[in-house]
Structure formats: structure tokens, C-alpha cells
Motif scaffolding. Structure first.
Motif: not given
Length: 703
Positions: A198-201, A203-204, A207
Motif C-alpha cells: 500500500s502507498p501508506d506502507q 510513506i511510513s 519516515r
């Protein structure tokens, strides 16, 4: 009079006191800040809040109205004006003059804290800002270079900015233009889906891996060592090689699902200097510091930077200190010329160099003592305070003339110098005191005037009053003391050639006055009739005199504001500004610099991407035949043909108007109030047509 007797009997003590006054005044003059106008704290506070991607209607409903309701009950509020635009709310609160803005800010902050829970979650906390003329830039520096725009901006941020910030009196530096480095991670959505990530993965993971964290302490022998885990990315390859997942026992790196590039941020502003891309550096001074001194110190540092960093070319494209220095020099010159003319006229009437020299002492001593008062009360050297000095110069010698003439009369009676000085000064002490106080009380009402007028003229009233009181003290102390030592009476005192010439000229004036007086007295009815006609004509002409808050001045600058339709892309806006810039460079020989700014605001705040401003500092008035107003009128005709652009051209009046709380310097503003936006828009169009049809109105903006 005891004061006069003490001064005559103790000449050394009086001389020492006079020298102390001169020293204190000279030191105060050296330390006095220089500015255009007195320090005016306009009673205005602005509350700003941002809410990204929200429409103006949502901004008004969700943010602006709750803020208005919360601050309406704050003590001292006179007017609330709000502006709601896409993504931003701005509420301006005007208070009564004399309101303590620090206390008002605390009240506003308390009221806003109560409504924070009612605002949307994504809204930035509302910020409070008081109006301060010092917040406007005193110097705008243009930077040009043959380097890559990213490298040029990094060079300015790392090696230039801090050198200007450390200069005494500089409050803040705002840098705009160039290209800021940006690492772009462009995700391939098809690869991400295929890898079941997932894109959220992503991004996290980015970071979490781009951090420097402390790792505690360890003991090694006699030492205690601190550990840390450096985890920040050092180059693009490290970012591209970041592990973001695993599939079938194989590691998935960021390069497998995304394209990582070392580029620059999307342009949101345009800065051009004389037809070339550049970087703008705005310098703001600290409140109360010397504007001219700060600007000169920054320009000296610029010269050193140009020598030490040859890759950069820095120059002051907009320098507000030039106009301030020119204005102060003009007023100072007028004061000096006025003092010299007063001394020349004194010599003409007195006919004696010693008498003129004694009286001429009153002028510099009174003025220099006034500088000490200005420093004590926190005044600045500005056109109002120096205007007070120039105004008082002509009145400073009156008391000394009266005292000296009476002393001379006693000398003619045969009294010794010491006795003539004491008795002559004591005899006219009360008339001198009365005449001085009657002049001082004329300025007394200015001390009680409230509002902007009171702030502007209070310095003038203080300075004129104090200089007159100083001249009175000098006439009763220093003048008798000098007369008792240097006012000798000899046969040539009133019989030299210069005195005979002045007596002849004065005789002509007295003779002409006598003839005119006899003519008036012999024709009293006709005289009264003629005076009545003159008064009637004067009264009728006085009704046609215009009224202005501040005089129109040639500040040597022209400003062009260009606005396109809301939402216009920056590339299209740039094309219009390039055409305008080309026209100006070709057809305006008076221009010294052509400075284009789009999207950043000229005052340091954020600007709209569909509008911008071209500031054109002109050559010195001696090197051009047209005023800034005439240049603006001609430029208005040149730029009239640009398609799809609303253009406003005017001469620069910002130096005066920014201190009045109106940096835009609009002469007339028409407000249409109501709740129906469609009706308001229709009425606005009609009013715009009506205003454009009125002769004398040059620029009309509907917004």
C-alpha cells in the motif's frame, strides 16, 4: 534677576554648563534613529487562519464567522473587517486610539482559545499579528548568478543569509525565488498493486528510516559515552535502495515500485530582475532601529559578499533608505539655510559683528539641547521632528535680540559692561518670559490631540516648545554673560560702512511704511472696502483648496500591479509579465531597475499565483525629466493592450502610506455590503463601470 547676575558673575561655570549641554546634545544626535515619519503604532490587530483546499464560502462559514463572533466583545474594538479567500481567513480588528495592544492581544488570544474546538480539525491555529511599520522591508536585494538555480538558492541560504541576519538592527530575512531541492518519489501504481504494497506502507517506511535517534549511554573505562543511530538518507541511491517489503523471500526495494529523482519543488513564485531570473532577499529592520544605518550596514556587507563569493552578484534593487535620507537631508538643509539667513538679517539690522555673534550663539545651543530631549523621550530624526527644528529656528533669536538691545541701551547711558548686562537683562526678563510662554501655549493643544494626528504632531510640539524655552534661558544667562565680556562701546560701533548701509536701507523701509500708513489713514473707507473684497475673495478661494492626509511626494518609484483571472496557471501569468517587462525595458529609459515579483507578496506575506507586481525604482530626479506620476501615466498607456489582464499603474507612495496602516495607498474604496453574493457581484460591476467613467480616476479594482 538672580539668574542673570549669577551668569555674569560666574562666566566659567556658565560656559562649562553650556559645553556640557553641547556634548550631551551632540552625543544624542549621533545616537538618534533616522526614519521618515514618527513611530506610529496603528491600533490594528490581524487574526489569520489557513484551511487548505477550502472554498471561500466554507472559510467564511467554518472559520471567519466564529472568529468574528468571538472577538466582537473584546474591549476597545471599533471595527471588524474580514476577508475569506480560498484556503485562508483574515480578520482585521481596529481598536480605539490609546488602546494597549499588548493587553488587547491577550484578550483576543483568550477569546480564540474558547472557540478552537468549534473550528475544523485541519485548521492551523489562528495567528495574531499587530501592525508595525517596521515589519515592512527597508531593503530588497536582488541576487543573480550563472549557477544552477538550486545551487544558487543553497548558496544564499547557507552562506549569505546568516551574514545579513547578524548585522545589528536586522530583524528578519525573507528569501524568495530560485529552485529549492526536492527528492521526488513517483510511485508506479501498477507495480505497487502487483507487489501488494500500500502507498501508506511506503510513506511510513520512508519516515521511519529517515531519522537520527539517541541510543542511550554506555560506560567504557573511566568514560561515559553517548550513542546515537544516524539514519538520515545521504543521497538518492540510499533512498532508492530502501527495503519497503518482501515477497516470496525476495526483498522489495523502493526503486522496484517507484521512480526516485533528485529534482526541485514545483514553482509557486516568479522573481525576475532586469529581464533575468533571480532571487529576492527582503531585509526587515528591528523596531526602533535606525533605518538608514541598517540599510547602509547591509549594503556594506553586500559589497564584501560580492568580493568573497564571485559566483553571486548581489545588488540593492529597492532601497527605502535613499528616499528617507534625501528627505531628511532636504529638511536639514532648509533648517541650516534658515539659521544662516536669520544671522545675515541680524547682521543687517544690528550692524555689528560682535552683537550678531552673541545672538547667533542662541541658535546652535538651543537646537543641540533639543536633540538631548529627543533622545531622552525616544524620538527619531524624521521630517516632523526636523520640521519642528526648522520652524523654531526663526523664533529662537527673538528673546536674545530683546535682551541684547536693552543691554546696549544701558551701555549707551554710560554704565559699565558688567552692570549694564545685569540690569539690562533683568529689566526685560518678565517680558521675555511672557512672550516665550505665549508662543509655547500655541503648541500646547497639540499634546492633547488623539489619534494619528496626535502621534505625528506631538514631536513637533515638544521640539518647538523645548527649543523656545532653551532660547529663553540662554537669553537670560549666556547672552548677558557674553555681553559683559565682549560688547564693547566705541566710536566706530555704529558708524562703520556696513552700519551706514543698513541704516540707509532701514530708512527707506521706514519711509515707505510711513507713506503707506498716511495713505491708508487718509482713505479709511476705501481701505476698509478693499480689505473686505480681499477677504471675500480669499474665503471663496479657500473653499477650493483640497484636503489630503499626507502630501503627494515623488518617491522615485513606479508600481505596476497585474492580475489575471482567478485560477490562471503560473506559466500563463509568467507570459503576461514577460510581455509587460519587455515593454518597460524598451520604452522606459527612466527605469533604474525592473523588479518582477509574482506569487510571493512584496511585503513578505504570501501572494496569489494569478497576480503580481512590478516595482520600478527610477533614476535620481536630477537624471530624469519626468516625475514618478507622469511616468506612471505614460506606462499605464503602454501596458493597456495586454490581453486578459487587469493592470493598475501608479507612482510609489508606500513610504508614507505604509506608516498610515495602508500600504496599498488606495485613495478611494467603495464597499458593498449584503448577504447575496450574486447581487453584490452585479452591483460591483455597475459601480466599477461608474467609477471608470469619472474623470480623474485611473485604476479601478473589483475584488
Amino acid at each position: 534677576m538672580k539668574l542673570t547676575q549669577i551668569s555674569v558673575n560666574r562666566p566659567i561655570g556658565i560656559t562649562m554648563v553650556m559645553c556640557m549641554v553641547l556634548i550631551f546634545g551632540a552625543v544624542s544626535l549621533y545616537k538618534l534613529p533616522v526614519d521618515l515619519m514618527p513611530d506610529i503604532t496603528y491600533p490594528t490587530i490581524t487574526v489569520s487562519a489557513s484551511y487548505s483546499n477550502a472554498s471561500p464560502t466554507e472559510i467564511e462559514t467554518l472559520i471567519t464567522k466564529p472568529i468574528e463572533q468571538a472577538i466582537a466583545a473584546v474591549p476597545g474594538v471599533e471595527e471588524i473587517t474580514s476577508t475569506s479567500r480560498e484556503g485562508a481567513s483574515r480578520v482585521r480588528i481596529s481598536f480605539a486610539w490609546g488602546t494597549d495592544l499588548d493587553a488587547a492581544s491577550n484578550d483576543l488570544r483568550d477569546r480564540l482559545d474558547r472557540i478552537l474546538s468549534r473550528l475544523p480539525d485541519d485548521v492551523d491555529r489562528p495567528s495574531i499579528r499587530k501592525f508595525d511599520a517596521a515589519a515592512f522591508p527597508v531593503l530588497i536585494i536582488g541576487a543573480a548568478s550563472d549557477l544552477d538555480p538550486v545551487q544558487m538558492l543553497e548558496l544564499i541560504e547557507e552562506q549569505v543569509k546568516y551574514r545579513i541576519e547578524r548585522i545589528p538592527g536586522v530583524a528578519a530575512i525573507d528569501v524568495m525565488g530560485g529552485n529549492k531541492r526536492e527528492i521526488q518519489v513517483n510511485i508506479d501504481i501498477n507495480r505497487v498493486k502487483a507487489m501488494k504494497i500500500s502507498p501508506d506502507q511506503l510513506i511510513s517506511r520512508l519516515r521511519a528510516e529517515n531519522l537520527n535517534l539517541p541510543a542511550g549511554l554506555i560506560e567504557s573505562g573511566n568514560y561515559e559515552l553517548r550513542l546515537r543511530t544516524p539514519g538520515e538518507f545521504r543521497d538518492v541511491e540510499e533512498i532508492a535502495g530502501l527495503v519497503v517489503g518482501e515477497t516470496a523471500g525476495k526483498l522489495i526495494r523502493l526503486r522496484d515500485v517507484a521512480d526516485v529523482r533528485d529534482r526541485w519543488e514545483k514553482r509557486r513564485s516568479i522573481v525576475r530582475i532586469n529581464g533575468k531570473p533571480g532571487v529576492r532577499i527582503m531585509v526587515n529592520k528591528q523596531s526602533g532601529s535606525n533605518t538608514v544605518a541598517v540599510a547602509n550596514a547591509v549594503k556594506s556587507e553586500i559589497a564584501r559578499i560580492n568580493e568573497e563569493i564571485p559566483q553571486l552578484r548581489l545588488s540593492a534593487v529597492v532601497d527605502t533608505s535613499k528616499y528617507i535620507q534625501q528627505s531628511i537631508n532636504n529638511v536639514s538643509s532648509s533648517a541650516v539655510y534658515g539659521g544662516l539667513l536669520a544671522i545675515i538679517i541680524l547682521q543687517f539690522f544690528l550692524g555689528n559683528i560682535a552683537s550678531t555673534a552673541i545672538i547667533a550663539v542662541a541658535i546652535p545651543v538651543s537646537i543641540i539641547a533639543t536633540f538631548a530631549l529627543m533622545y531622552y523621550f525616544g524620538f527619531t530624526l524624521n521630517i516632523m521632528s526636523l520640521g519642528g527644528v526648522a520652524l523654531g529656528i526663526g523664533m529662537l533669536v527673538d528673546n536674545s535680540i530683546v535682551v541684547l538691545e536693552n543691554i546696549f541701551r544701558y551701555r549707551e547711558k554710560g554704565l559699565p559692561m558688567m552692570k549694564a548686562a545685569v540690569e539690562g537683562a533683568a529689566e526685560v526678563a518678565m517680558p521675555v518670559l511672557a512672550s516665550t510662554l505665549t508662543t509655547v501655549v500655541i503648541f500646547l493643544p497639540l499634546l492633547f490631540v488623539e489619534g494619528m494626528t496626535g502621534l505625528m504632531f506631538k514631536q513637533l510640539a515638544y521640539i518647538v516648545s523645548f527649543s523656545l524655552l532653551c532660547s529663553m534661558v540662554i537669553s537670560l544667562t549666556i547672552v548677558p554673560m557674553l555681553s559683559s565680556r565682549f560688547l564693547t562701546l566705541n566710536g566706530n560701533l555704529r558708524r562703520n560702512a556696513f552700519r551706514r548701509l543698513s541704516d540707509w536701507a532701514i530708512g527707506l523701509i521706514v519711509s515707505a511704511h510711513g507713506r503707506a500708513l498716511r495713505l491708508v489713514l487718509n482713505n479709511r473707507k476705501l481701505t476698509v472696502f478693499i480689505l473686505g473684497i480681499i477677504v471675500a475673495l480669499t474665503a471663496s478661494l479657500a473653499r477650493g483648496i483640497g484636503t489630503e492626509l499626507m502630501p503627494t511626494a515623488d518617491e522615485g518609484e513606479v508600481r505596476v500591479t497585474i492580475e489575471l483571472e482567478e485560477g490562471t496557471r503560473l506559466s500563463l501569468v509568467e507570459q503576461i509579465f514577460l510581455k509587460a517587462e519587455e515593454i518597460i525595458l524598451k520604452n522606459l529609459p527612466e527605469a533604474e531597475t525592473v523588479f518582477v515579483n509574482v506569487g510571493g507578496g512584496m511585503g513578505g506575506g504570501g501572494g496569489s499565483l494569478n497576480s503580481g507586481q512590478i516595482r520600478i525604482p527610477l533614476k535620481a530626479s536630477a537624471k530624469r525629466s519626468k516625475s514618478s506620476a507622469q511616468t506612471a501615466a505614460e506606462l499605464r498607456k503602454m501596458l493597456a493592450g495586454l490581453p486578459g489582464a487587469e493592470i493598475r499603474t501608479r507612482e510609489g507612495q508606500g513610504m508614507f502610506m505604509m506608516r498610515m496602516g495602508n500600504a496599498d495607498a488606495d485613495k478611494l474604496e467603495v464597499q458593498i455590503r449584503g448577504f447575496d453574493l450574486n447581487t453584490a457581484d452585479a452591483l460591483g460591476v455597475e459601480v466599477e463601470k461608474l467609477l471608470k467613467s469619472i474623470e480623474g480616476i485611473t485604476d479601478v479594482k473589483l475584488g
